[in-house]
Design a protein around this motif. Structure first.
Motif, PDB file in Angstrom:
ATOM      1  N   UNK A 217     -34.614 -17.068   8.764  1.00  0.00           N
ATOM      2  CA  UNK A 217     -35.359 -17.957   7.867  1.00  0.00           C
ATOM      3  C   UNK A 217     -34.407 -18.445   6.785  1.00  0.00           C
ATOM      4  N   UNK A 218     -34.665 -19.638   6.276  1.00  0.00           N
ATOM      5  CA  UNK A 218     -33.899 -20.091   5.119  1.00  0.00           C
ATOM      6  C   UNK A 218     -34.700 -19.823   3.846  1.00  0.00           C
ATOM      7  N   UNK A 219     -34.144 -20.182   2.710  1.00  0.00           N
ATOM      8  CA  UNK A 219     -34.786 -19.880   1.430  1.00  0.00           C
ATOM      9  C   UNK A 219     -36.128 -20.581   1.268  1.00  0.00           C
ATOM     10  N   UNK A 220     -36.334 -21.661   2.014  1.00  0.00           N
ATOM     11  CA  UNK A 220     -37.587 -22.420   1.902  1.00  0.00           C
ATOM     12  C   UNK A 220     -38.677 -21.874   2.820  1.00  0.00           C
ATOM     13  N   UNK A 221     -38.363 -20.824   3.590  1.00  0.00           N
ATOM     14  CA  UNK A 221     -39.354 -20.252   4.488  1.00  0.00           C
ATOM     15  C   UNK A 221     -39.454 -20.956   5.819  1.00  0.00           C
ATOM     16  N   UNK A 222     -38.456 -21.784   6.139  1.00  0.00           N
ATOM     17  CA  UNK A 222     -38.400 -22.429   7.450  1.00  0.00           C
ATOM     18  C   UNK A 222     -37.718 -21.454   8.404  1.00  0.00           C
ATOM     19  N   UNK A 223     -38.457 -21.010   9.424  1.00  0.00           N
ATOM     20  CA  UNK A 223     -38.016 -19.897  10.256  1.00  0.00           C
ATOM     21  C   UNK A 223     -37.958 -20.285  11.726  1.00  0.00           C
ATOM     22  N   UNK A 224     -37.088 -19.597  12.450  1.00  0.00           N
ATOM     23  CA  UNK A 224     -37.023 -19.733  13.900  1.00  0.00           C
ATOM     24  C   UNK A 224     -36.773 -18.358  14.486  1.00  0.00           C
ATOM     25  N   UNK A 225     -37.464 -18.045  15.577  1.00  0.00           N
ATOM     26  CA  UNK A 225     -37.297 -16.746  16.227  1.00  0.00           C
ATOM     27  C   UNK A 225     -36.115 -16.731  17.178  1.00  0.00           C
ATOM     28  N   UNK A 226     -35.532 -17.886  17.443  1.00  0.00           N
ATOM     29  CA  UNK A 226     -34.399 -17.968  18.365  1.00  0.00           C
ATOM     30  C   UNK A 226     -33.339 -18.891  17.780  1.00  0.00           C
ATOM     31  N   UNK A 227     -32.157 -18.350  17.549  1.00  0.00           N
ATOM     32  CA  UNK A 227     -31.029 -19.122  17.027  1.00  0.00           C
ATOM     33  C   UNK A 227     -31.400 -19.838  15.737  1.00  0.00           C
ATOM     34  N   UNK A 228     -32.058 -19.113  14.850  1.00  0.00           N
ATOM     35  CA  UNK A 228     -32.478 -19.699  13.592  1.00  0.00           C
ATOM     36  C   UNK A 228     -31.326 -19.905  12.628  1.00  0.00           C
ATOM     37  N   UNK A 229     -31.578 -20.698  11.600  1.00  0.00           N
ATOM     38  CA  UNK A 229     -30.603 -20.964  10.556  1.00  0.00           C
ATOM     39  C   UNK A 229     -31.106 -20.346   9.256  1.00  0.00           C
ATOM     40  N   UNK A 230     -30.180 -19.929   8.414  1.00  0.00           N
ATOM     41  CA  UNK A 230     -30.570 -19.356   7.139  1.00  0.00           C
ATOM     42  C   UNK A 230     -29.986 -17.975   6.947  1.00  0.00           C
ATOM     43  N   UNK A 231     -30.176 -17.443   5.747  1.00  0.00           N
ATOM     44  CA  UNK A 231     -29.549 -16.182   5.360  1.00  0.00           C
ATOM     45  C   UNK A 231     -30.425 -14.962   5.591  1.00  0.00           C
ATOM     46  N   UNK A 232     -31.681 -15.168   6.021  1.00  0.00           N
ATOM     47  CA  UNK A 232     -32.625 -14.056   6.099  1.00  0.00           C
ATOM     48  C   UNK A 232     -32.836 -13.664   7.555  1.00  0.00           C
TER      49      UNK A 232
END
Length: 255
Positions: A71-86
């Motif tokens: 997930x990124x800081x804005x709460x945009x999440x992906x369960x596969x090959x996601x982007x972000x620091x979380x």
């Protein structure tokens, strides 16, 4: 040496399922483990990505505790090959569902069935040796045990107990941690949705912290002690019911 096809020797869940679209298929597993493992890092070396499998069970099924979900800081999440620091955890919460089964396992797009945590039916199949069950080998050659160990790590006559990790949930979330899923993409049957659901503590790897001495195990979810198979003592990793479930770092040499 461990050779196998990656097909578990026990019952598994239904795959594909509504949260995991992949079908189990045979793999080619041929792994060598040193007979004389040595510790080269007391703090452990983090294992990242799929270049090195962190461990294999005795039935040739891989242990792979992390996920590709982000997930990124804005709460945009992906369960596969996601982007972000979380980094999204597969277990220990109900915010995200990776379609894991009764063995805390599921299937990668390659068809590889793999464990994220306690391989319950493998443990049942193997049974125990004086209360301890060796379930596999880490890539650095040290053994992997499930759940239990001697209460006194150097005394094989001491009581067998459930071993606890030394990680705990942080009392406060880290700065910039998203609190709500604003978009969810990349997972099966997810498309690109806006679920607007809260992200509970424990959904991210970063929600946990290591506290030396809190439990029985070190930062790599292992310890030194005697076991039925190694009466003179050895360092070994432990699969636990709580985070990190399985080690995320290795103390020995994988070369």
């Amino acid at each position: 040496m461990l050779n196998g096809n990656g097909i578990p020797n026990h019952e598994v869940g239904t795959f594909p399922n509504s949260n995991n679209p992949n079908t189990i298929s045979e793999q080619t597993v041929s792994e060598r483990f040193t007979l004389c493992p040595t510790i080269i890092s007391e703090s452990g070396l983090e294992v990242v990505g799929q270049a090195v499998a962190i461990a294999y069970a005795l039935n040739s099924v891989k242990f792979d505790p992390a996920t590709a979900g982000r997930c990124n800081d804005e709460g945009e999440c992906s369960l596969a090959k996601g982007q972000g620091n979380w980094n999204i955890e597969a277990l220990g919460h109900e915010t995200f569902d990776f379609g894991d089964d009764m063995n805390h396992a599921h299937v990668q797009p390659t068809g590889e069935y793999h464990y994220h945590g306690m391989p319950e039916l493998l443990i049942e199949f193997l049974g125990s040796n004086n209360g301890m069950t060796i379930v596999g080998w880490a890539s650095d050659g040290f053994p992997v045990y499930a759940r239990n160990g001697f209460s006194n790590p150097t005394d094989p006559d001491s009581e067998v107990k459930e071993l606890k990790s030394s990680y705990k949930l942080k009392t406060e979330p880290d700065a910039n941690r998203p609190s709500t899923v604003t978009a969810l993409a990349g997972g099966p049957n997810q498309g690109s949705t806006n679920p607007n659901i809260p992200i509970e503590m424990g959904a991210f790897t970063q929600d946990y912290e290591y506290v030396d001495g809190l439990g029985d195990l070190d930062q790599c979810n292992g310890r030194y002690g005697v076991t039925p198979e190694f009466p003179d003592g050895i360092y070994y990793y432990v699969v636990t019911d709580d985070f990190p479930f399985f080690t995320r770092c290795l103390k020995g040499d994988t070369n």
